[in-house]
Design a protein around this motif. Sequence first.
Motif, mmCIF file in Angstrom:
data_model
loop_
_atom_site.group_PDB
_atom_site.id
_atom_site.type_symbol
_atom_site.label_atom_id
_atom_site.label_comp_id
_atom_site.label_asym_id
_atom_site.label_seq_id
_atom_site.Cartn_x
_atom_site.Cartn_y
_atom_site.Cartn_z
ATOM 1 N N ALA A 161 0.821 -1.214 0.000
ATOM 2 C CA ALA A 161 0.000 0.000 0.000
ATOM 3 C C ALA A 161 0.853 1.262 0.000
ATOM 4 C CB ALA A 161 -0.952 0.002 1.193
ATOM 5 N N THR A 162 2.062 1.148 -0.483
ATOM 6 C CA THR A 162 2.940 2.293 -0.691
ATOM 7 C C THR A 162 3.502 2.198 -2.098
ATOM 8 O OG1 THR A 162 3.607 2.353 1.634
ATOM 9 C CG2 THR A 162 5.005 3.529 0.073
ATOM 10 N N ALA A 163 3.312 3.242 -2.881
ATOM 11 C CA ALA A 163 3.904 3.244 -4.219
ATOM 12 C C ALA A 163 5.418 3.311 -4.087
ATOM 13 C CB ALA A 163 3.397 4.447 -5.010
ATOM 14 N N PRO A 164 6.156 2.442 -4.777
ATOM 15 C CA PRO A 164 7.617 2.531 -4.736
ATOM 16 C C PRO A 164 8.081 3.941 -5.082
ATOM 17 C CG PRO A 164 6.946 0.526 -5.849
ATOM 18 C CD PRO A 164 5.697 1.334 -5.636
ATOM 19 N N MET A 165 9.050 4.429 -4.352
ATOM 20 C CA MET A 165 9.514 5.804 -4.535
ATOM 21 C C MET A 165 9.883 6.105 -5.982
ATOM 22 S SD MET A 165 12.504 7.754 -2.343
ATOM 23 C CE MET A 165 11.865 7.155 -0.784
ATOM 24 N N GLU A 166 10.490 5.116 -6.634
ATOM 25 C CA GLU A 166 10.933 5.335 -8.009
ATOM 26 C C GLU A 166 9.765 5.555 -8.970
ATOM 27 O OE1 GLU A 166 11.545 0.576 -8.720
ATOM 28 O OE2 GLU A 166 12.461 1.748 -7.134
ATOM 29 N N SER A 167 8.546 5.107 -8.572
ATOM 30 C CA SER A 167 7.399 5.214 -9.474
ATOM 31 C C SER A 167 6.849 6.638 -9.555
ATOM 32 C CB SER A 167 6.291 4.250 -9.049
ATOM 33 O OG SER A 167 5.679 4.653 -7.837
ATOM 34 N N TYR A 210 3.268 8.116 6.382
ATOM 35 C CA TYR A 210 3.189 6.753 6.878
ATOM 36 C C TYR A 210 1.796 6.447 7.414
ATOM 37 C CZ TYR A 210 8.075 8.034 6.704
ATOM 38 O OH TYR A 210 9.289 8.521 6.283
ATOM 39 N N ALA A 211 1.188 7.452 8.062
ATOM 40 C CA ALA A 211 -0.172 7.288 8.567
ATOM 41 C C ALA A 211 -1.166 7.155 7.421
ATOM 42 C CB ALA A 211 -0.548 8.470 9.459
ATOM 43 N N ALA A 212 -0.975 7.947 6.372
ATOM 44 C CA ALA A 212 -1.863 7.865 5.209
ATOM 45 C C ALA A 212 -1.776 6.489 4.559
ATOM 46 C CB ALA A 212 -1.510 8.952 4.200
ATOM 47 N N GLU A 213 -0.574 5.944 4.499
ATOM 48 C CA GLU A 213 -0.390 4.618 3.905
ATOM 49 C C GLU A 213 -1.082 3.539 4.735
ATOM 50 O OE1 GLU A 213 3.938 6.060 2.182
ATOM 51 O OE2 GLU A 213 3.847 4.606 3.826
ATOM 52 N N GLY A 214 -0.945 3.612 6.066
ATOM 53 C CA GLY A 214 -1.619 2.650 6.934
ATOM 54 C C GLY A 214 -3.127 2.766 6.842
ATOM 55 N N PHE A 215 -3.602 3.994 6.754
ATOM 56 C CA PHE A 215 -5.042 4.258 6.628
ATOM 57 C C PHE A 215 -5.589 3.651 5.340
ATOM 58 C CE2 PHE A 215 -8.531 7.048 5.200
ATOM 59 C CZ PHE A 215 -9.339 7.096 6.331
ATOM 60 N N ASP A 216 -4.932 3.937 4.223
ATOM 61 C CA ASP A 216 -5.398 3.403 2.941
ATOM 62 C C ASP A 216 -5.250 1.889 2.876
ATOM 63 O OD1 ASP A 216 -6.209 5.858 2.019
ATOM 64 O OD2 ASP A 216 -4.412 6.235 0.812
ATOM 65 N N ALA A 217 -4.218 1.344 3.546
ATOM 66 C CA ALA A 217 -4.045 -0.109 3.572
ATOM 67 C C ALA A 217 -5.236 -0.790 4.235
ATOM 68 C CB ALA A 217 -2.757 -0.473 4.307
ATOM 69 N N LEU A 218 -5.690 -0.227 5.354
ATOM 70 C CA LEU A 218 -6.809 -0.848 6.069
ATOM 71 C C LEU A 218 -8.131 -0.671 5.338
ATOM 72 C CD1 LEU A 218 -7.107 -2.469 8.733
ATOM 73 C CD2 LEU A 218 -4.842 -1.556 8.233
ATOM 74 N N TRP A 219 -8.309 0.467 4.679
ATOM 75 C CA TRP A 219 -9.524 0.633 3.885
ATOM 76 C C TRP A 219 -9.489 -0.291 2.666
ATOM 77 C CZ3 TRP A 219 -14.246 2.063 4.551
ATOM 78 C CH2 TRP A 219 -14.573 2.952 5.575
ATOM 79 N N TRP A 220 -8.303 -0.581 2.168
ATOM 80 C CA TRP A 220 -8.168 -1.564 1.083
ATOM 81 C C TRP A 220 -8.621 -2.931 1.585
ATOM 82 C CZ3 TRP A 220 -2.708 -2.864 -1.386
ATOM 83 C CH2 TRP A 220 -2.886 -3.692 -2.495
ATOM 84 N N VAL A 221 -8.190 -3.303 2.788
ATOM 85 C CA VAL A 221 -8.600 -4.570 3.387
ATOM 86 C C VAL A 221 -10.114 -4.614 3.568
ATOM 87 C CG1 VAL A 221 -8.512 -5.955 5.504
ATOM 88 C CG2 VAL A 221 -6.395 -5.022 4.532
ATOM 89 N N ALA A 222 -10.673 -3.535 4.136
ATOM 90 C CA ALA A 222 -12.121 -3.515 4.384
ATOM 91 C C ALA A 222 -12.909 -3.611 3.090
ATOM 92 C CB ALA A 222 -12.497 -2.240 5.137
ATOM 93 N N ARG A 223 -12.471 -2.875 2.091
ATOM 94 C CA ARG A 223 -13.133 -2.961 0.783
ATOM 95 C C ARG A 223 -13.018 -4.369 0.202
ATOM 96 N NH1 ARG A 223 -11.740 2.590 0.840
ATOM 97 N NH2 ARG A 223 -13.281 3.919 -0.227
ATOM 98 N N THR A 283 -10.333 5.688 -4.207
ATOM 99 C CA THR A 283 -9.796 6.978 -3.782
ATOM 100 C C THR A 283 -9.636 6.971 -2.270
ATOM 101 O OG1 THR A 283 -10.886 8.091 -5.622
ATOM 102 C CG2 THR A 283 -10.136 9.480 -3.810
ATOM 103 N N GLY A 284 -8.438 7.322 -1.800
ATOM 104 C CA GLY A 284 -8.162 7.281 -0.371
ATOM 105 C C GLY A 284 -7.467 8.532 0.110
ATOM 106 N N ALA A 285 -6.780 8.414 1.228
ATOM 107 C CA ALA A 285 -6.078 9.564 1.806
ATOM 108 C C ALA A 285 -5.028 10.108 0.848
ATOM 109 C CB ALA A 285 -5.411 9.157 3.118
ATOM 110 N N MET A 286 -4.406 9.222 0.065
ATOM 111 C CA MET A 286 -3.364 9.644 -0.874
ATOM 112 C C MET A 286 -3.918 10.034 -2.235
ATOM 113 S SD MET A 286 -0.260 6.987 0.088
ATOM 114 C CE MET A 286 -1.259 5.491 0.169
ATOM 115 N N GLY A 287 -5.231 10.152 -2.344
ATOM 116 C CA GLY A 287 -5.850 10.547 -3.605
ATOM 117 C C GLY A 287 -6.319 9.339 -4.389
ATOM 118 N N ASP A 288 -6.314 9.452 -5.700
ATOM 119 C CA ASP A 288 -6.739 8.353 -6.561
ATOM 120 C C ASP A 288 -5.663 7.276 -6.583
ATOM 121 O OD1 ASP A 288 -9.120 9.626 -7.178
ATOM 122 O OD2 ASP A 288 -8.286 10.624 -8.943
#
Length: 385
Positions: free
Chosen positions: A155-161, A315-328, A354-359
């Motif tokens: 649930a984190t886009a690789p930095m290089e991307s 880091y908080a945004a990534e954890g937040f979107d990760a859990l909403w990904w799980v719930a979805r 669409t989550g904390a980090m946008g689309d």
Amino acid sequence: MKIGTTKTAVAAVAAVAVLALSACGGGSGTQQSGQGVAKQITIAAVNDQTGPVAYAGVGASKGAQLAIDQINEQGFLGDGVTLKLQQTDTAGEIDRAVSEMTKTMADNDVSVILGPTMAQQAAAVAPAVGQRKVPTVFTQSGSEGVVVNDYTFRATAPMESYYDIAAKWLGDNGLKNVSVIYNATYPTFANLGKTVFPKDAAANGVKVGQSIEVQSTTQDFTGQAQQIAQANPPAVSMMLIASQAVTFMKQLRQAGYQGQIVGTSVQGSGNAAAAGAAANGLVYPVDFSSAMNGETSQAFTKAFTAKYGKAPDAYAAEGFDALWWVARGIKASNDSSRSGIQKGLVQVAGHGFTGAMGDLTFDGNDMRVTGAMVKWDGSKESLVD
């Protein structure tokens, strides 16, 4: 941070494979596939809460807890269905991550795992995740060797991307020559500094002059700072962990350099503040900033600030979107068993959300974001064009 495999990690891979395959089941609560959604679903966070990169694990777990609060309060998964977060500290150690992940995967009450943030740890446990078939969503862990089977997700886009936006910003602002300094111990930074950024820079008309490698043990940058200051390029791109970056920026300014410094998302979340005036004007690309003005980003920032009394970090945004990904995912498959969650995560990744980090979009099981360039003014981040 987003770091990759080492010889220690490779050895740990073999160890965790043996441990995972021989581990006995823990609790008796594992739901079988096809039995619908359980009334209580346990999510285990196995990440750094102490150690040199604790900020990444602590942030991810705080974001995850906020998401769980929202999911439970909304009854998102149905009346009476609740998620529970179980926390374990890997303390920045690969062997400890192997041990804790092995115990967690053997606990039949755990349905899904929020995995280690350090990629050496993540790469060490990823093969066993597939063998034990426990869906695991990693945050950070941006190197290769992490998303390697059907049960590993990131649930984190690789930095290089998304780091290409830094090269574009340099080109658009006429900063056509840049010195690079990077931590070669961490494969994410090594790949970024040696391969990815030079290509992105060339594509935007920016020439890389000096290219300086340092190690994770490097704490004094006096020599490197003087070397760069003497060359006096219009810009310097640094790819260093948080503590190193603070020292480097201070010593670079002390050496007389007055040009533009470009960092990475590691300098986000207020990590640049420790450098004081040396960091003023620092720019860097991020996957999330509380300065982002999208509706879902601002809603997350408001909710996080209300719960924790301060603005969220990436880091908080990534954890937040990760859990909403799980719930979805659970909702999509209508199945909270381990296999059901795995299928649901794949289903959600297929169309994004669409989550904390946008689309958010996905390359297989791997998240992608647009990213944003921000500037640090000594007290806060602001978006830059």
